[in-house]
Enzyme design. Structure first.
Site, PDB file in Angstrom:
ATOM      1  N   ASP A  70     -26.221  16.073   7.108  1.00  0.00           N
ATOM      2  CA  ASP A  70     -27.380  15.322   6.624  1.00  0.00           C
ATOM      3  C   ASP A  70     -28.627  15.961   7.258  1.00  0.00           C
ATOM      4  OD1 ASP A  70     -28.780  13.246   5.400  1.00  0.00           O
ATOM      5  OD2 ASP A  70     -28.353  11.782   6.972  1.00  0.00           O
TER       6      ASP A  70
ATOM      7  N   ASP B 209     -31.345   9.660  -0.786  1.00  0.00           N
ATOM      8  CA  ASP B 209     -31.692   8.246  -0.675  1.00  0.00           C
ATOM      9  C   ASP B 209     -32.281   7.676  -1.954  1.00  0.00           C
ATOM     10  OD1 ASP B 209     -30.801   8.594   1.870  1.00  0.00           O
ATOM     11  OD2 ASP B 209     -32.804   8.749   2.760  1.00  0.00           O
TER      12      ASP B 209
ATOM     13  N   GLU C 121     -32.581  19.773   5.640  1.00  0.00           N
ATOM     14  CA  GLU C 121     -33.644  20.484   4.865  1.00  0.00           C
ATOM     15  C   GLU C 121     -34.368  21.521   5.709  1.00  0.00           C
ATOM     16  OE1 GLU C 121     -33.304  17.129   5.058  1.00  0.00           O
ATOM     17  OE2 GLU C 121     -32.203  16.997   3.190  1.00  0.00           O
TER      18      GLU C 121
END
Ligand code: MIG
Length: 819
Positions: free
Chosen positions: A404, A488, A407
């Site tokens: 997670d 999300d 990025e």
């Protein structure tokens, strides 16, 4: 637009564009062409008969290196010729003609049919300003655009203007959201049934203006690095996707258990809670294979540590869960806590493995652990170092990792509202194995590089078992290592419907293993929305419910008995379909063709489907039309060419037209195409729970009917050594007779099957006689009871003939029905 207007586009944003000039001379070195345009050199490389690469960097001789996204350097024996004609250099491959205009440089490519399918602007093909490099590509007549990875909006991206910059986008995603977690700078253009694809291999921020506000040119722009793209000829979209995944890689076969139902909450935060959730699935008979333990499993969010207050005995917990058929997955984030008493921080600092500025200072950003540093995954050495740490995790019995925040995400107060503020400083200098480059240049690669490291680590320490990785971020090639979910989302009906084209375009962008958080991640869901979302998720490749902290519960039983029963039935349907879904994953691993397909992939000559964003196909045989509105039991459905049967009632529909579908809350509209065979296995509470002795085949007889079933152990790499089996099923109608054949083609994987239950659907009257290999078999009054012999019966209500035959494994069996 006239030329002046085009030239003006640069000026509108206050930048002066300089155009690539004339070709002074050119050189050919086998399949590589060098065009000298003043100080700028353009490379055109014939990678294969159907793939052309162009590389350019203003005022330089660009390097021909690729990013880690691309793994194919071209066919070794590709042949091409070239000649000069008028003001052009003409390059001929086995099937294409590439015309390079010299005054100034521009490019046009013709297909084997003699039609031009790719054309840059004659005078403004490539150009640059201080901040960007750009290319103008003609939009063809009635052209539609697909792909572009994880984006909001409709399926067809014509007229959209999006950019690529991996972003932790917590705000609600909508059509204004141009950038999400994954960047796939690749599109497919389809004009009048003919398609090509274009991959822009550039991990800086890139822009794809697919004709916003005008119809003539698509504008592709890069903000840093070289301009490096591949044009892939179709004309079939399937061919483009397949070749694109030759360039960027196919996925490995996932472990079968990862295709079952998965449940996650941020966070099931204690051992007690995890046991309670897992226990409930079993108690209620709701199938589930995977449970996630999110960031609360760590000691103050330190990677590769455990919080023993919350989870006193992780080994025991994981082992008990496994005993009960659950695979546990934990989160691993890239941010390493800056803490001089934490071993992995100390170790990484000593080795100099964290991202640094040019002056040597280590970049520090805030994430969950507070001040954190970030491994420089652009170095092979760092990836190896990080990968080795995964043994700490697998030693606890964990077989899946969730990457997670990769990025990478950095929490910081938003300054001038610029999105870059969400990630590391742009002047961080990645070492990049000897080719140092700034974060600005490499940003979109960070997630992929981290996942490469995770994959190697898991593969190594799982000793022959297939790793499962879920990643939030990605770049082309991410499909080689990980499943991707769309981050999300919210518990909005709008996000249920937006998720569909998003996943479809991700599939066309080479990523077959994709899904949305079912029920919505943020915000409280409700029984109806959750149920509709799960019904959709059954047919999505990645099947997981996930919701955030401080919300009402979002498990299958959270909305009362009525919804629980429906949700349970649909999760059970998923488990019945697992052999079929696995088969589609096998196909994806070989061809790159996605599991979940937009109608346009199968019916690219039918203009009616060019922007169908609310229906899709699972494989090529099951059409799914989710209900995406509250209080709705009816919706419009377009059935493409062919005969389609209602999955529930067997009602026959002629395709090529619209119909009104009816789906009360316990149904999702489903249609099966005539001529399809769908294998169905017994429902299990989790993959591998039971010894499967019977395979049911749902057969929708048509003129041509065939299915190739791939099977292996579903969990190891033994298939790479040939341990798999292939069985062909065929069904033909010949006058009043129906012939069905099972023919094993390769039987190197030993399954536990003893028999098949053939279910011929949509049969109006009973058969006179049923023979297996020439011998008449017994007719029964019902299917009840466990009978191991061959038999058949006709179910008048269902309009189906059931035939049970034993699985002879090595020889072809013939079933004959006479009406
Ligand atoms: O922003 O690990 O998208 O699925 O539960 C919070 C906690 C960080 C973001 C992920 C979400 C996950 C959550 N993470």
């Amino acid at each position: 637009m006239d030329s002046e207007a085009i030239a003006d586009r640069g000026k509108i944003i206050g930048e002066e564009f300089i155009q690539l000039g004339n070709v002074d001379k050119y050189l050919k070195d086998k399949n590589l062409f060098k065009f000298f345009c003043g100080k700028t050199i353009v490379f055109v490389k014939v990678l294969a008969d159907d793939i052309i690469r162009l590389v350019m960097k203003p005022y330089e001789t660009p390097s021909l290196d690729t990013t880690k996204g691309v793994i194919f350097d071209g066919d070794t024996c590709v042949e091409c010729t070239s000649c000069e004609l008028d003001n052009k250099v003409i390059i001929k491959t086995g099937i294409l003609e590439v015309h390079i205009g010299k005054f100034p440089f521009h490019m046009e490519i013709y297909g084997p049919d003699g039609d031009s399918f790719f054309k840059t602007h004659d005078s403004y093909s490539l150009g640059w300003s201080e901040r960007r490099t750009s290319c103008r590509i003609a939009i063809r007549d009635e052209e539609h655009f697909y792909g572009l990875g994880e984006k909001c909006g409709w399926l067809d991206k014509r007229g959209e203007n999006v950019s690529m910059w991996n972003t932790d986008m917590f705000d609600p995603h909508n059509q204004h959201t141009k950038e999400l977690y994954v960047s796939i700078p690749f599109y497919i253009g389809l004009s009048k049934g003919k398609s090509y694809g274009l991959l822009l291999d550039n991990p800086s921020r890139t822009h794809f203006n697919m004709g916003e506000g005008q119809d003539e040119y698509a504008y592709l722009e890069t903000e840093a690095g070289k301009f490096d793209f591949y044009v892939i000829y179709g004309p079939q979209i399937k061919r483009v996707v397949s070749r694109y995944t030759d360039l960027t890689g196919k996925m490995h076969l996932p472990p079968m258990w990862s295709l079952g139902y998965q449940q996650e909450k941020y966070s099931y935060a204690t051992e007690e809670e995890v046991r309670y959730i897992a226990g409930n699935f079993r108690k209620r008979g709701i199938p589930c294979d995977t449970i996630y333990i999110d960031i609360h499993h760590m000691d103050d969010y330190r990677c590769f540590t455990w919080n023993y207050h919350r989870f006193p005995d992780p080994e025991k917990l994981i082992a008990d869960l496994k005993e009960d058929g659950f695979h546990s997955i934990i989160t691993v984030n890239p941010g390493v806590k800056k803490d001089p008493e934490y071993e992995h921080y100390i170790d990484g600092m000593k080795r100099g493995y964290f991202c640094k500025k040019l002056d040597g200072s280590v970049f520090v950003g805030k994430v969950w652990p507070g001040d954190s540093v970030y491994p420089d995954f652009s170095k092979a050495e760092v990836r190896k170092w990080w990968s080795e740490k995964h043994k700490i995790i697998t030693d606890k019995g964990i077989e899946g990792i969730w990457n997670d925040m990769n990025e990478p995400s950095v929490f910081r107060p938003v300054k001038n509202g610029s999105l870059e503020d969400h990630t590391m400083d742009l002047d961080v200098m990645h070492e990049n194995d000897g080719n140092p480059a700034t974060h600005r240049e490499l940003h979109n690669l960070y997630g992929l590089l981290m996942v490469m490291s995770t994959y190697d680590g898991l593969k190594e320490s799982l000793k022959g078992k297939r790793p499962f990785i879920l990643s939030r971020s990605g770049y082309p090639g991410i499909q080689r290592y990980a499943a991707v979910w769309t981050g999300d989302n919210r518990s909005f009906w709008e996000h249920l419907s937006m998720g569909i084209p998003m996943l479809l375009n991700m599939g066309l962008s080479g990523m077959p293993f994709v899904g949305n958080d079912l029920g919505g991640y943020m915000g409280n869901s409700n029984g109806e929305l959750f149920t509709r979302w799960v019904q959709f998720g059954v047919f999505a490749p990645f099947f997981r419910t996930c919701y955030s902290i401080n919300l009402l519960p979002q498990e299958p039983w959270s909305y009362g008995e009525k919804y629980e029963r429906i949700v349970k039935d649909f999760i059970r349907l998923r488990y019945r379909l697992l052999a079929h879904i696995y088969n589609l994953f096998y196909e994806a691993s070989v061809t790159g063709i996605p599991v979940m397909r937009p109608l346009v992939l199968e019916y690219q000559d039918d203009p009616e489907v060019y922007n169908v964003s609310d229906e899709f196909l699972l494989g090529n045989s099951i059409l799914v039309a989710p209900i995406c509105k509250p209080d709705s039991e009816y919706r419009e459905i377009y059935l493409p060419d062919g005969i389609w049967y209602d999955f529930y009632t067997g009602e026959r529909h002629i395709g090529g037209k619209y119909m009104l579908g009816y789906a009360p809350i316990d149904r999702i509209p489903l249609f099966v195409k005539q001529g399809s065979i769908i294998p169905m296995i017994d429902c299990q509470s989790y993959v591998g729970e039971k010894k499967l002795t019977s395979l049911e085949l749902e057969i929708y007889p048509g003129a041509e009917c065939e299915y190739v079933l791939y099977e292996d152990d579903g969990e190891t790499f033994a298939y790479e050594q040939g341990e798999y089996s292939i069985t062909n099923f065929n069904c033909r109608i010949d006058g009043n007779n129906l012939l069905f054949e099972v023919s094993p083609e390769k039987s190197d994987y030993r399954n536990t099957r003893e028999r098949y239950l053939l279910k011929f659907r949509c049969i109006q009257k009973s058969s006179k006689v049923v023979k297996v290999n020439g011998e008449i078999i017994a007719e029964k009054k019902s299917a009840g009871g466990a009978d191991c012999n061959n038999f058949w019966y006709f179910d008048e209500n269902e309009k189906a003939i059931y035939v049970q035959i034993s699985d002879s494994k090595t020889k072809t069996d013939h079933v004959f029905l006479e009406f």
